[in-house]
Design an enzyme around this catalytic site. Structure first.
Site, PDB file in Angstrom:
ATOM      1  N   ASP A 115       0.744  -1.232  -0.050  1.00 17.17           N
ATOM      2  CA  ASP A 115      -0.278   0.271  -0.173  1.00 17.17           C
ATOM      3  C   ASP A 115       1.173   1.118  -0.042  1.00 17.17           C
ATOM      4  O   ASP A 115       1.641   1.465   1.568  1.00 17.17           O
ATOM      5  CB  ASP A 115      -0.965  -0.078   1.803  1.00 17.17           C
ATOM      6  CG  ASP A 115      -2.385   1.214   1.477  1.00 17.17           C
ATOM      7  OD1 ASP A 115      -2.775   0.483   0.708  1.00 17.17           O
ATOM      8  OD2 ASP A 115      -2.164   1.712   2.005  1.00 17.17           O
TER       9      ASP A 115
ATOM     10  N   GLU B 168       2.319  -0.402  -4.692  1.00 19.24           N
ATOM     11  CA  GLU B 168       1.683   0.817  -5.481  1.00 19.24           C
ATOM     12  C   GLU B 168       2.175   2.779  -5.201  1.00 19.24           C
ATOM     13  O   GLU B 168       2.331   2.560  -4.360  1.00 19.24           O
ATOM     14  CB  GLU B 168      -0.334   1.498  -4.488  1.00 19.24           C
ATOM     15  CG  GLU B 168      -1.093   1.845  -4.492  1.00 19.24           C
ATOM     16  CD  GLU B 168      -1.697   2.520  -3.132  1.00 19.24           C
ATOM     17  OE1 GLU B 168      -2.728   3.357  -3.693  1.00 19.24           O
ATOM     18  OE2 GLU B 168      -1.591   2.473  -2.738  1.00 19.24           O
TER      19      GLU B 168
ATOM     20  N   HIS C 248     -10.319  -1.177  -5.805  1.00 16.90           N
ATOM     21  CA  HIS C 248     -11.176  -0.262  -4.465  1.00 16.90           C
ATOM     22  C   HIS C 248     -10.700   0.395  -4.420  1.00 16.90           C
ATOM     23  O   HIS C 248     -12.017   1.555  -3.775  1.00 16.90           O
ATOM     24  CB  HIS C 248     -10.863  -1.446  -3.799  1.00 16.90           C
ATOM     25  CG  HIS C 248      -9.496  -1.299  -3.225  1.00 16.90           C
ATOM     26  ND1 HIS C 248      -8.426  -1.271  -4.050  1.00 16.90           N
ATOM     27  CD2 HIS C 248      -8.801  -0.013  -1.824  1.00 16.90           C
ATOM     28  CE1 HIS C 248      -7.258  -0.889  -3.511  1.00 16.90           C
ATOM     29  NE2 HIS C 248      -8.056  -0.199  -2.343  1.00 16.90           N
TER      30      HIS C 248
HETATM   31  C1  GLC Z   1      -4.451   3.088  -0.771  1.00 16.15           C
HETATM   32  C2  GLC Z   1      -5.279   1.892  -0.192  1.00 16.15           C
HETATM   33  C3  GLC Z   1      -6.690   3.058  -0.270  1.00 16.15           C
HETATM   34  C4  GLC Z   1      -5.737   3.095   0.980  1.00 16.15           C
HETATM   35  C5  GLC Z   1      -5.105   4.472   1.404  1.00 16.15           C
HETATM   36  C6  GLC Z   1      -4.757   4.349   2.639  1.00 16.15           C
HETATM   37  O1  GLC Z   1      -4.122   3.778  -1.138  1.00 16.15           O
HETATM   38  O2  GLC Z   1      -5.644   1.363  -1.791  1.00 16.15           O
HETATM   39  O3  GLC Z   1      -8.030   2.385  -0.298  1.00 16.15           O
HETATM   40  O4  GLC Z   1      -7.244   4.152   1.643  1.00 16.15           O
HETATM   41  O5  GLC Z   1      -3.889   3.639   0.656  1.00 16.15           O
HETATM   42  O6  GLC Z   1      -4.193   2.912   3.477  1.00 16.15           O
END
Ligand code: GLC
Ligand code: CA
Length: 567
Positions: free
Chosen positions: A211, A277, A343
């Site tokens: 993440d 990500e 998501h």
């Molecule tokens: C990432 C996740 C998201 C989350 C954020 C904070 O972007 O994909 O869903 O809210 O991180 O953890």
């Protein structure tokens, strides 16, 4: 021995086939509490195996007080009881493994829940041993007394600093205030988090989705971010360049440590997988940034998401330019991956497809995703063409949606329950679903598409099977043909290295049993009849408009939204 690649059927699992993202709350509920659970995922493993996927990425299933629906974790080595138990999880890993499917956990390293014992300790006093595990800062003296330490804004609204009256300092939270950022410059934090990852590797987990991995390390001087002008975004967070709160060079060192942990576990460098990500500034294409987190592919991440596809337009020129750029910024040893939905974003079926041709457009996106070079990521329900839900204010769950209502739609729309059949609540639950089911479930559901050989689901399966069967599609090089772009036709060749050589050498190679190969893909990204830019005949492998094995003429016309794969 480069040609051995051609018949190579032992590409590592995550390179072979699609990875399927499950948002566990919304997949299948087996105990009637309205929330999906691990038992539900186990029950659907055969469905997923039949679809042809090789890995499942589970959005977080750890204990969480749900201020960000699981992305605020209060215990990194347990399962939230709403999803099941560690025993159920172990069964999931074993059952998935039996079907050749690897389980990928979502690892939230940047922040914990404010209810995590580490943070509870950290905030208890300035001299607590865990104080430095999070990012605490004095207020900055200004004209009107002590103010925020700098101008950093939280992604989910307001300042990224929260005043803590007990100890008289601010703590940093780049997301909600219930998600305090860990201090990754502290070696103890690094050790503790690596230990949490080891816990899951010991249970047989095959990979992690990391993440917001590019947020881990912050500027040592906590400098304010420069201002950035934008008209389209309501959040102040988007009105700055995230120069000092993301992408600091030391982040790469930490990723190297994580990669060596993975490699030491697996024995080989590709048996496990890390997908990161890498979030660019909002609304910005940054494939080159994502590529830096993969590097050579050997010591950083195995895969990283390029979110350019989230901002893509459904035109041949745009698809071409985004994909071509993505391939060109990756180093030769790096393996690409592709994603259209997740998501956090509007589903591609709603974002990119509209009007009377919507269903044909969904087929085109499937063909595009599944014939690229690299690992495709599917988001649950994408295979049946699920669209964004319309969530009324009273049903909103996402903190982002609640905070910015009605200016930002929030993220609930892409998290609605999976549509299994046309029974009540789409077969997702016997109780009241945690988010309303999209009313189109009566027509759009797995059961009805399974009965229909011409359904979108059947198209996904056929494409995945073709990918499995054709090495050129699975691992061949990709080369775009630009001549069709002006007419909105995207065409590309997938080929093994040897095909680039002369015809004579090619024939000789085939004679030696080195099955050089080439597969052509044409996608008519328009509602009009168009010429085939390849100007080449052949035999159809799979098509929206033509029968497999039928001949295709060199001067054939492509039907509106036609997708054809041939050789
Ligand atoms: C990432 C996740 C998201 C989350 C954020 C904070 O972007 O994909 O869903 O809210 O991180 O953890
Ligand atoms: Ca349940």
């Amino acid at each position: 021995m480069h040609n051995m690649q051609i018949n190579n059927t032992d590409l590592t699992w995550w390179k072979q086939g699609p990875i399927y993202q499950i948002y566990p709350r919304s997949f299948l509920d087996t105990n009637g509490d309205g929330v999906g659970d691990l038992e539900g995922i186990i029950q659907k493993l055969d469905y997923l195996k039949d679809l042809g996927i090789r890995g499942i990425w589970l959005s977080p299933i750890y204990p969480s007080p749900l201020f960000d629906f699981g992305y605020d974790i209060s215990n990194y080595h347990d399962i939230d009881p709403v999803f099941g138990s560690l025993a159920t999880f172990k069964r999931l890993v074993t059952e998935a493994d039996r079907r050749g499917i690897g389980i990928i956990m979502d690892m939230v390293l940047n922040h914990t829940s404010h209810l995590h014992p580490w943070f509870i300790e950290s905030r208890s006093s300035r001299d607590n041993p865990k104080r430095d595990w999070y990012i605490w800062h004095d207020g900055k003296a200004g004209l009107f007394g002590r103010g925020y330490p700098n101008n950093w804004m939280a992604a989910f609204g307001g300042h990224a600093w929260k005043w803590d009256p007990e100890t008289g300092q601010y703590y940093l939270h780049l997301f909600t205030e219930e998600q305090p950022d860990l201090n990754w410059r502290n070696p103890q934090v690094q050790e503790a988090m690596l230990a949490e990852m080891r816990f899951w590797l010991d249970l047989g987990v095959k990979g992690f989705r990391l993440d917001v991995i590019n947020y881990l390390i912050k500027d040592t001087l906590f400098r304010s971010n420069p201002y950035r002008f934008r008209l389209t975004y309501p959040r102040r967070h988007d009105l700055q360049h995230h120069q000092y709160d993301r992408n600091q060079s030391e982040t790469y060192e930490i990723i190297r440590r994580i990669r060596s942990l993975m490699d030491s576990y697996a024995g080989t460098s590709e048996a496990t997988m890390l997908v990161g990500e890498v979030y660019p500034d909002e609304g910005v294409h940054a494939p080159d940034l994502a590529a830096t987190y993969i590097g050579s592919g050997q010591d950083l991440l195995h895969l990283a998401f390029d979110f350019s596809t989230i901002y893509i337009q459904l035109t041949a020129a745009d698809l071409y330019s985004v994909l071509k750029t993505w391939y060109s910024v990756l180093s030769p040893g790096a393996w690409p991956c592709h994603v259209l939905s997740n998501h956090d974003q509007s589903r591609s079926a709603s974002r990119l497809c509209a009007g009377p041709d919507q269903e044909a457009q969904k087929r085109l996106l499937a063909a595009l995703l599944l014939t690229q070079r690299g690992t495709p990521f599917l988001y649950y329900g994408e295979e049946i063409g699920m669209e964004d839900g319309r969530i009324g204010r009273k049903d909103l769950q996402d903190p982002l949606g609640k905070k910015y209502y009605p200016f930002h739609p929030g993220r609930d729309r892409s998290r609605t329950p999976m549509q299994w059949d046309n029974g009540s609540a789409a077969g997702f639950t016997s109780g009241k679903p945690w988010l309303p089911v999209n009313p189109d479930y009566k027509e759009r559901n797995v059961a009805s598409q399974e009965r229909d050989g011409t359904s979108l689901l059947a198209w996904y399966r056929d494409l995945i099977r073709l990918r499995d069967k054709e090495p050129a599609l699975r691992e061949g090089a990709i080369e775009f043909v630009e001549s069709g772009l002006a007419e909105n036709v995207l065409a590309y060749r997938r080929e093994t290295a040897i095909r680039r050589e002369t015809a004579i050498r090619r024939t000789a190679a085939i004679g030696r049993g080195e099955a050089a190969d080439e597969v052509l893909v044409v996608l008519n990204v328009s509602g009009q009849t168009r010429p085939n830019p390849f100007r080449r005949g052949g035999t159809v492998l799979l098509s929206t408009h033509r029968k497999p094995d039928s001949p295709i003429e060199y001067d054939t016309r492509l039907a509106p939204w036609e997708c054809t794969v041939y050789r």
